[in-house]
Design a protein around this motif. Structure first.
Motif, PDB file in Angstrom:
ATOM      1  N   GLY A 320     -40.549  41.598   3.589  1.00  0.00           N
ATOM      2  CA  GLY A 320     -40.192  42.866   3.032  1.00  0.00           C
ATOM      3  C   GLY A 320     -39.043  42.569   2.288  1.00  0.00           C
ATOM      4  N   LEU A 321     -38.209  41.537   1.981  1.00  0.00           N
ATOM      5  CA  LEU A 321     -36.428  41.565   1.802  1.00  0.00           C
ATOM      6  C   LEU A 321     -36.820  40.819   0.101  1.00  0.00           C
ATOM      7  CD1 LEU A 321     -33.578  41.969   1.980  1.00  0.00           C
ATOM      8  CD2 LEU A 321     -33.492  40.049   2.426  1.00  0.00           C
ATOM      9  N   VAL A 322     -38.267  40.655   0.129  1.00  0.00           N
ATOM     10  CA  VAL A 322     -37.886  39.950  -1.087  1.00  0.00           C
ATOM     11  C   VAL A 322     -38.626  40.894  -2.015  1.00  0.00           C
ATOM     12  CG1 VAL A 322     -39.565  37.905  -2.449  1.00  0.00           C
ATOM     13  CG2 VAL A 322     -37.706  37.134   0.113  1.00  0.00           C
ATOM     14  N   LEU A 323     -39.469  41.470  -1.203  1.00  0.00           N
ATOM     15  CA  LEU A 323     -40.904  42.929  -2.462  1.00  0.00           C
ATOM     16  C   LEU A 323     -39.649  43.839  -2.217  1.00  0.00           C
ATOM     17  CD1 LEU A 323     -44.149  42.701  -0.164  1.00  0.00           C
ATOM     18  CD2 LEU A 323     -43.416  41.656  -2.433  1.00  0.00           C
ATOM     19  N   THR A 324     -38.828  43.930  -2.001  1.00  0.00           N
ATOM     20  CA  THR A 324     -37.556  44.893  -2.023  1.00  0.00           C
ATOM     21  C   THR A 324     -36.724  44.260  -3.386  1.00  0.00           C
ATOM     22  OG1 THR A 324     -37.549  45.960   0.383  1.00  0.00           O
ATOM     23  CG2 THR A 324     -35.972  46.742  -1.690  1.00  0.00           C
ATOM     24  N   ILE A 325     -36.448  43.595  -3.242  1.00  0.00           N
ATOM     25  CA  ILE A 325     -35.260  42.880  -4.293  1.00  0.00           C
ATOM     26  C   ILE A 325     -35.969  42.871  -5.322  1.00  0.00           C
ATOM     27  CG2 ILE A 325     -33.878  41.109  -4.610  1.00  0.00           C
ATOM     28  CD1 ILE A 325     -33.631  40.310  -1.618  1.00  0.00           C
ATOM     29  N   THR A 326     -37.103  42.589  -5.560  1.00  0.00           N
ATOM     30  CA  THR A 326     -38.362  42.341  -6.423  1.00  0.00           C
ATOM     31  C   THR A 326     -38.111  43.173  -6.919  1.00  0.00           C
ATOM     32  OG1 THR A 326     -39.258  39.788  -5.808  1.00  0.00           O
ATOM     33  CG2 THR A 326     -40.880  41.604  -7.528  1.00  0.00           C
ATOM     34  N   ILE A 327     -39.171  44.462  -6.610  1.00  0.00           N
ATOM     35  CA  ILE A 327     -38.930  46.126  -6.842  1.00  0.00           C
ATOM     36  C   ILE A 327     -38.055  46.489  -7.727  1.00  0.00           C
ATOM     37  CG2 ILE A 327     -40.623  48.270  -6.609  1.00  0.00           C
ATOM     38  CD1 ILE A 327     -42.340  46.619  -4.695  1.00  0.00           C
ATOM     39  N   LEU A 328     -36.830  46.935  -6.612  1.00  0.00           N
ATOM     40  CA  LEU A 328     -36.000  47.843  -6.962  1.00  0.00           C
ATOM     41  C   LEU A 328     -34.722  46.575  -8.083  1.00  0.00           C
ATOM     42  CD1 LEU A 328     -34.430  48.981  -3.868  1.00  0.00           C
ATOM     43  CD2 LEU A 328     -36.169  49.702  -5.626  1.00  0.00           C
ATOM     44  N   ASP A 329     -34.524  48.019  -8.972  1.00  0.00           N
ATOM     45  CA  ASP A 329     -33.195  46.867 -10.384  1.00  0.00           C
ATOM     46  C   ASP A 329     -31.790  47.187  -9.558  1.00  0.00           C
ATOM     47  OD1 ASP A 329     -35.661  46.712 -12.215  1.00  0.00           O
ATOM     48  OD2 ASP A 329     -35.946  48.653 -13.040  1.00  0.00           O
ATOM     49  N   SER A 330     -31.579  47.956  -8.832  1.00  0.00           N
ATOM     50  CA  SER A 330     -30.677  48.082  -8.881  1.00  0.00           C
ATOM     51  C   SER A 330     -30.437  48.780  -7.370  1.00  0.00           C
ATOM     52  CB  SER A 330     -29.292  48.686  -9.708  1.00  0.00           C
ATOM     53  OG  SER A 330     -30.076  50.808  -9.778  1.00  0.00           O
ATOM     54  N   PRO A 331     -29.576  48.517  -6.399  1.00  0.00           N
ATOM     55  CA  PRO A 331     -29.488  49.224  -4.823  1.00  0.00           C
ATOM     56  C   PRO A 331     -29.221  50.697  -4.681  1.00  0.00           C
ATOM     57  CG  PRO A 331     -27.696  47.679  -5.454  1.00  0.00           C
ATOM     58  CD  PRO A 331     -28.495  47.444  -6.863  1.00  0.00           C
ATOM     59  N   SER A 332     -29.044  51.154  -5.764  1.00  0.00           N
ATOM     60  CA  SER A 332     -28.858  52.573  -5.974  1.00  0.00           C
ATOM     61  C   SER A 332     -30.301  53.713  -6.418  1.00  0.00           C
ATOM     62  CB  SER A 332     -27.598  53.107  -7.774  1.00  0.00           C
ATOM     63  OG  SER A 332     -28.640  52.829  -9.002  1.00  0.00           O
ATOM     64  N   GLU A 333     -31.156  52.688  -6.231  1.00  0.00           N
ATOM     65  CA  GLU A 333     -32.740  53.306  -6.515  1.00  0.00           C
ATOM     66  C   GLU A 333     -32.866  53.438  -5.118  1.00  0.00           C
ATOM     67  OE1 GLU A 333     -34.792  50.636  -8.927  1.00  0.00           O
ATOM     68  OE2 GLU A 333     -34.078  51.413 -10.732  1.00  0.00           O
ATOM     69  N   LEU A 334     -32.558  52.648  -4.219  1.00  0.00           N
ATOM     70  CA  LEU A 334     -32.932  52.967  -2.960  1.00  0.00           C
ATOM     71  C   LEU A 334     -32.787  54.426  -2.132  1.00  0.00           C
ATOM     72  CD1 LEU A 334     -30.704  50.147  -0.900  1.00  0.00           C
ATOM     73  CD2 LEU A 334     -33.917  50.407  -0.885  1.00  0.00           C
ATOM     74  N   TRP A 335     -32.053  55.652  -2.342  1.00  0.00           N
ATOM     75  CA  TRP A 335     -31.665  57.311  -2.914  1.00  0.00           C
ATOM     76  C   TRP A 335     -31.591  57.683  -3.766  1.00  0.00           C
ATOM     77  CZ3 TRP A 335     -27.501  53.350  -2.334  1.00  0.00           C
ATOM     78  CH2 TRP A 335     -26.537  53.076  -2.783  1.00  0.00           C
ATOM     79  N   SER A 336     -31.748  57.163  -4.660  1.00  0.00           N
ATOM     80  CA  SER A 336     -32.657  57.333  -5.969  1.00  0.00           C
ATOM     81  C   SER A 336     -33.754  57.815  -6.974  1.00  0.00           C
ATOM     82  CB  SER A 336     -31.574  57.710  -7.179  1.00  0.00           C
ATOM     83  OG  SER A 336     -31.975  56.294  -7.410  1.00  0.00           O
ATOM     84  N   THR A 337     -34.892  56.475  -5.460  1.00  0.00           N
ATOM     85  CA  THR A 337     -36.269  57.438  -6.593  1.00  0.00           C
ATOM     86  C   THR A 337     -37.103  57.775  -4.392  1.00  0.00           C
ATOM     87  OG1 THR A 337     -36.335  54.281  -6.356  1.00  0.00           O
ATOM     88  CG2 THR A 337     -35.867  55.527  -7.918  1.00  0.00           C
ATOM     89  N   PRO A 338     -38.218  58.060  -5.567  1.00  0.00           N
ATOM     90  CA  PRO A 338     -39.097  58.776  -4.440  1.00  0.00           C
ATOM     91  C   PRO A 338     -39.439  57.465  -4.058  1.00  0.00           C
ATOM     92  CG  PRO A 338     -40.170  59.347  -6.519  1.00  0.00           C
ATOM     93  CD  PRO A 338     -38.971  58.224  -6.376  1.00  0.00           C
ATOM     94  N   TRP A 339     -39.427  55.923  -4.462  1.00  0.00           N
ATOM     95  CA  TRP A 339     -39.828  54.573  -3.845  1.00  0.00           C
ATOM     96  C   TRP A 339     -39.026  53.930  -2.367  1.00  0.00           C
ATOM     97  CZ3 TRP A 339     -38.743  49.665  -2.980  1.00  0.00           C
ATOM     98  CH2 TRP A 339     -39.612  48.767  -2.180  1.00  0.00           C
ATOM     99  N   GLY A 340     -37.553  54.213  -3.666  1.00  0.00           N
ATOM    100  CA  GLY A 340     -36.017  53.847  -2.442  1.00  0.00           C
ATOM    101  C   GLY A 340     -35.892  54.335  -0.510  1.00  0.00           C
ATOM    102  N   ARG A 341     -36.572  56.080  -1.281  1.00  0.00           N
ATOM    103  CA  ARG A 341     -36.236  56.547  -0.086  1.00  0.00           C
ATOM    104  C   ARG A 341     -37.105  56.774   1.092  1.00  0.00           C
ATOM    105  NH1 ARG A 341     -34.101  60.508  -4.237  1.00  0.00           N
ATOM    106  NH2 ARG A 341     -36.612  61.120  -5.104  1.00  0.00           N
ATOM    107  N   LEU A 342     -38.692  56.363   0.566  1.00  0.00           N
ATOM    108  CA  LEU A 342     -39.260  56.348   1.334  1.00  0.00           C
ATOM    109  C   LEU A 342     -39.703  54.954   1.664  1.00  0.00           C
ATOM    110  CD1 LEU A 342     -43.066  57.307   0.074  1.00  0.00           C
ATOM    111  CD2 LEU A 342     -41.380  58.397   1.405  1.00  0.00           C
TER     112      LEU A 342
END
Length: 408
Positions: A320-342
Motif C-alpha cells: 500500500g505504501l508503494v502504491l501511494t508513492i506511485t500514485i501521488l505526485d506530492s505529499p500535499s495531494e493527501l489533503w488536496s485531492t479526493p483520492w488523498g483524503r479517502l
C-alpha cells in the motif's frame, strides 16, 4: 485509460478587436421593417446557449447518481473478492476442525461469486450512466459496445467470469488433517511469527499420538479441505481473472511503470483479502459453533490465523505504501485531492483494525493460552474478532470509493 472521469478547468482569451454589430433593418420576408431589438435579443439567446459554464457542467452530462451507483457496484464486488480470496486461503491453510465448519466456509466462498457478478453488473451500469444524461442508456444496445471494449469493460468481464466460476466451484472435498502436511507449521517454522509460535511441535517428533496432534494447532480428529490437483487448478482459474481485473482499470493503469504498479497492486489485493477475508471467515466459524451450542475452540483458530494475519498485514502495508508513492505526485495531494483524503480515511480505519488485532494477539490469546477453562475468553475473543471484521469491511467499502476517486 484508467476509467476515471476527467474534470478541471481551462481559460482562453480572444485577441480580436471588438466589432460593432449593425443590425440589418432591411425588409423582412413579410416586407415588415426588422426591429433592431430583435437582433439583440437573438444574440443574447445565442450567448446563453453557448455559456461556457453550462458546457463544462459535468453533472448535466451524466445520469443521476451514476458515480454513486458505480461505487456501490465496486463495493459489492470488492466485498465478494475479499470473501473469495480470503476464504480460500482460510480454508486451505488456517481452518482445521469439523466437516461442517469447512463446508460452511466453502459455501460462503461460492456465494461470494454471486456478489462479484452482481457488483460487476452494477458497476457497468454506473459507468454507462456517466456518459449519458439519463438511465435510458441501459436499454440501448449500442451503448455497451464501446464500454465493454475498453480496459474498464475487460475488467468487468473478467470479474463477472470469476464470479461465475466461483459459483460452481470450491467443492467441499474433505480429508483427515495430517500434521506433516500442515502449512501453518511450515510458515511458522520459517518466519517465526504467530501468537503461539513457541508451542509448535517439530514435525519429526511423532513418538506418540499426543505429539502428532498437538494443541493448540491441531486436535485429534480434525478435518481439512483436501488440496487436490483439481481444486488447486480451480483456485488458479477463478483467482487469475479477479486479480487481472484490478490492474486493467484504476490508477495503476496510468501511474508509474505499468508492470511494477500491476505487480504491487496484485500483492496488495491478495494480502489485504487474506487478512480481511480470513477474519470474516473466522467470525463466521465462531458464530456457527456458537449457534449450534458447540465448543468454540477459539484458541486453535486464533493461534493458526495469527501466523497468516501477521504476514498479510506487513505485506499489505508495504504494498500500500508503494502504491501511494506511485500514485501521488506530492505529499500535499493527501489533503488536496479526493483520492488523498479517502486514503487518509482508509488508513485511519485500518489502524483501528490493526489495534484490535494487536489486542487479540498480545492480550486475549496469551490469556487463552494460560487459561484451563477458556469459555469466557472464547466468547470475548468471538466478540473482538467480529468487531475487527466489521471494521475491515468498512475499509473495503472505502477502498471501492478510493479506486474511483480522482488523484489530481
Amino acid at each position: 485509460p484508467d476509467a476515471h472521469p476527467i474534470s478541471g478547468s481551462f481559460a482562453f482569451t480572444v485577441n480580436t478587436e471588438a466589432q460593432s454589430v449593425v443590425p440589418d433593418v432591411s425588409q423582412s420576408p413579410d416586407d415588415e421593417p426588422l426591429n433592431p431589438d430583435d437582433s439583440v435579443a437573438e444574440s443574447e439567446r445565442t450567448s446563453e446557449a453557448l455559456d461556457l459554464g453550462s458546457f463544462l457542467d459535468t453533472s448535466s452530462n451524466s445520469a443521476p447518481y451514476a458515480s454513486l451507483v458505480g461505487a456501490i457496484g465496486r463495493a459489492i464486488g470488492f466485498i465478494g473478492t475479499v470473501l473469495a480470496l480470503g476464504g480460500l486461503v482460510f480454508a486451505t491453510i488456517v481452518l482445521r476442525g469439523a466437516e461442517g465448519d469447512i463446508r460452511s466456509v466453502l459455501k460462503w466462498v461460492r456465494r461470494s461469486g454471486i456478489l462479484i457478478l452482481v457488483g460487476a453488473i452494477i458497476e457497468l451500469a454506473g459507468q454507462l450512466g456517466l456518459g449519458s444524461v439519463s438511465w435510458s442508456v441501459l436499454q440501448t444496445s449500442d451503448a455497451y459496445g464501446p464500454t465493454l471494449r475498453s480496459n474498464f469493460g475487460t475488467a468487468v468481464i473478467l470479474r463477472g467470469f470469476g464470479g461465475i466460476v466461483l459459483g460452481f466451484g470450491a467443492l467441499p472435498k474433505i480429508t483427515k488433517a495430517v500434521l506433516d502436511a500442515d502449512p501453518i507449521l511450515a510458515i511458522e517454522k520459517k518466519l517465526k511469527i504467530g501468537a503461539g509460535s513457541h508451542l509448535a511441535i517439530a514435525a519429526e517428533d511423532k513418538t506418540t499420538v499426543n505429539k502428532l496432534f498437538g494443541e493448540p494447532y491441531l486436535h485429534s480428529g480434525d478435518h481439512a479441505w483436501k488440496r487436490t490437483l483439481p481444486s488447486s487448478l480451480y483456485s488458479l482459474v477463478f483467482a487469475s481473472p479477479l486479480l487481472l481485473s484490478h490492474i486493467l482499470a484504476g490508477h495503476t493503469v496510468s501511474k508509474g511503470t505499468r508492470w511494477i504498479s500491476a505487480s504491487v497492486d496484485i500483492v496488495h489485493v491478495i494480502a489485504g483479502a487474506t487478512w480481511a477475508g480470513g477474519l470474516l471467515m473466522m467470525a463466521l466459524v465462531l458464530w456457527r459453533r456458537h449457534r449450534r451450542g458447540e465448543d468454540l475452540r477459539a484458541l486453535q483458530l486464533a493461534v493458526r490465523f495469527s501466523v497468516v494475519a501477521a504476514a498479510a498485514l506487513v505485506v499489505a502495508g508495504i504494498a500500500g505504501l508503494v502504491l501511494t508513492i506511485t500514485i501521488l505526485d506530492s505529499p500535499s495531494e493527501l489533503w488536496s485531492t479526493p483520492w488523498g483524503r479517502l486514503l487518509i480515511a482508509k488508513t485511519a480505519v485500518v489502524a483501528v483494525g490493526a489495534v484490535a488485532g494487536g489486542y487479540n494477539h498480545k492480550v486475549l490469546i496469551p490469556q487463552m493460552l494460560a487459561s484451563e477453562t477458556g469459555n469466557t475468553l472464547d466468547s470475548k475473543f468471538k466478540r473482538s474478532v467480529t468487531i475487527e471484521a466489521i471494521v475491515l469491511t468498512v475499509v473495503v467499502v472505502i477502498t471501492a470509493f478510493l479506486v474511483g476517486a480522482s488523484s489530481v
